[in-house]
Design a protein around this motif. Structure first.
Motif, PDB file in Angstrom:
ATOM      1  N   GLU A 126       0.775  -1.386  -0.170  1.00 13.31           N
ATOM      2  CA  GLU A 126      -0.240   0.092   0.111  1.00 13.31           C
ATOM      3  C   GLU A 126       0.852   1.340  -0.126  1.00 13.31           C
ATOM      4  OE1 GLU A 126      -3.388  -0.237  -0.471  1.00 13.31           O
ATOM      5  OE2 GLU A 126      -2.928  -2.298  -0.549  1.00 13.31           O
ATOM      6  N   SER A 127       2.220   1.014  -0.194  1.00 13.44           N
ATOM      7  CA  SER A 127       3.138   2.392   0.101  1.00 13.44           C
ATOM      8  C   SER A 127       3.051   3.026  -1.078  1.00 13.44           C
ATOM      9  CB  SER A 127       4.285   2.031   0.692  1.00 13.44           C
ATOM     10  OG  SER A 127       5.094   1.291  -0.463  1.00 13.44           O
ATOM     11  N   SER A 128       3.481   4.312  -1.171  1.00 13.57           N
ATOM     12  CA  SER A 128       3.817   5.124  -2.313  1.00 13.57           C
ATOM     13  C   SER A 128       4.934   4.505  -3.351  1.00 13.57           C
ATOM     14  CB  SER A 128       3.683   6.522  -1.929  1.00 13.57           C
ATOM     15  OG  SER A 128       4.879   6.706  -1.165  1.00 13.57           O
ATOM     16  N   LYS A 144       3.908   1.678  -5.278  1.00  9.69           N
ATOM     17  CA  LYS A 144       3.013   2.113  -6.395  1.00  9.69           C
ATOM     18  C   LYS A 144       3.711   2.606  -7.471  1.00  9.69           C
ATOM     19  CE  LYS A 144      -1.104   2.274  -3.278  1.00  9.69           C
ATOM     20  NZ  LYS A 144      -1.958   3.208  -2.682  1.00  9.69           N
ATOM     21  N   ALA A 145       4.735   3.444  -7.011  1.00  8.80           N
ATOM     22  CA  ALA A 145       5.743   3.965  -8.170  1.00  8.80           C
ATOM     23  C   ALA A 145       6.440   3.152  -8.754  1.00  8.80           C
ATOM     24  CB  ALA A 145       6.763   5.081  -7.286  1.00  8.80           C
ATOM     25  N   GLU A 176       4.234   1.193 -11.240  1.00 13.04           N
ATOM     26  CA  GLU A 176       4.096   2.206 -12.519  1.00 13.04           C
ATOM     27  C   GLU A 176       5.455   1.991 -13.481  1.00 13.04           C
ATOM     28  OE1 GLU A 176       1.858   6.294 -13.471  1.00 13.04           O
ATOM     29  OE2 GLU A 176       2.767   6.188 -11.640  1.00 13.04           O
ATOM     30  N   SER A 231       9.124  10.779  -9.031  1.00 14.31           N
ATOM     31  CA  SER A 231       8.059  10.255  -8.120  1.00 14.31           C
ATOM     32  C   SER A 231       8.607   9.331  -7.234  1.00 14.31           C
ATOM     33  CB  SER A 231       6.792  10.019  -8.538  1.00 14.31           C
ATOM     34  OG  SER A 231       7.005   8.703  -9.486  1.00 14.31           O
ATOM     35  N   ALA A 235       9.119   9.306  -3.155  1.00 15.03           N
ATOM     36  CA  ALA A 235       8.313   8.403  -2.288  1.00 15.03           C
ATOM     37  C   ALA A 235       9.410   7.771  -1.272  1.00 15.03           C
ATOM     38  CB  ALA A 235       7.597   7.473  -3.249  1.00 15.03           C
TER      39      ALA A 235
END
Length: 163
Positions: free
Chosen positions: A94-96, A99-100, A103, A147, A151
């Motif tokens: 769930e951490s940014s 997620k980065a 992506e 990004s 993060a």
């Protein structure tokens, strides 16, 4: 040989105090080991987390480097995917950061496939247009790296590691 009463008192006193001193020494050693192990764990986590960033950066550089061959790109992609999988344990899904990284994985995977498919061989123009639309919808890889770096800041803040 009889013991002098003062000597016997001194020995009794030492026998009563020495275990207390040893207990304090053992407690201090245990506390020092705790602090050392805690700091080592923090440093180990820092190193593992930084390795994720390092492998991501190597993949980014391999993609944009014109002097590297496909083998180097494949190797850096393999290292990145391994680091990506490990990141779910280091940062949480769930951490940014995760997620980065997801992506980045999706974007670079697409870009590598796009370049391989439309790089040198003849191709269908309609298919190229469809893929180009998808490519245009992807974020710029440099922005993705920025990004990720944002993060990662709280996870790689060395002042926090030292506390």
């Amino acid at each position: 040989m009889p013991c002098h009463p003062d000597t016997k008192q001194a020995i009794d006193y030492l026998l009563g105090v020495v275990p207390i001193i040893i207990s304090f020494a053992v407690a201090f050693i245990a506390w020092a080991q705790y602090k050392t192990n805690k700091n080592k764990l923090r440093l180990d986590l820092y190193n593992r987390r930084f390795a994720v960033y390092d492998k991501t950066l190597a993949y980014y550089q391999a993609y944009y480097s014109s002097d590297l061959d496909n083998e180097a790109l494949r190797e850096s992609a393999t290292d990145f995917v391994r680091a990506y999988r490990e990141s779910s344990f280091l940062f949480g899904r769930e951490s940014s950061v995760y997620k980065a990284l997801t992506e980045i994985k999706d974007t670079f995977g697409f870009l590598v496939e796009f370049d391989a498919k439309f790089g040198s061989e003849s191709y269908d123009k309609d298919e190229f247009r469809a893929w180009s639309k998808i490519k245009a919808s992807k974020k710029d890889p440099t922005k993705l790296m920025e990004s990720l770096e944002q993060a990662l800041k709280p996870w790689l803040d060395f002042q926090e590691i030292e506390k």
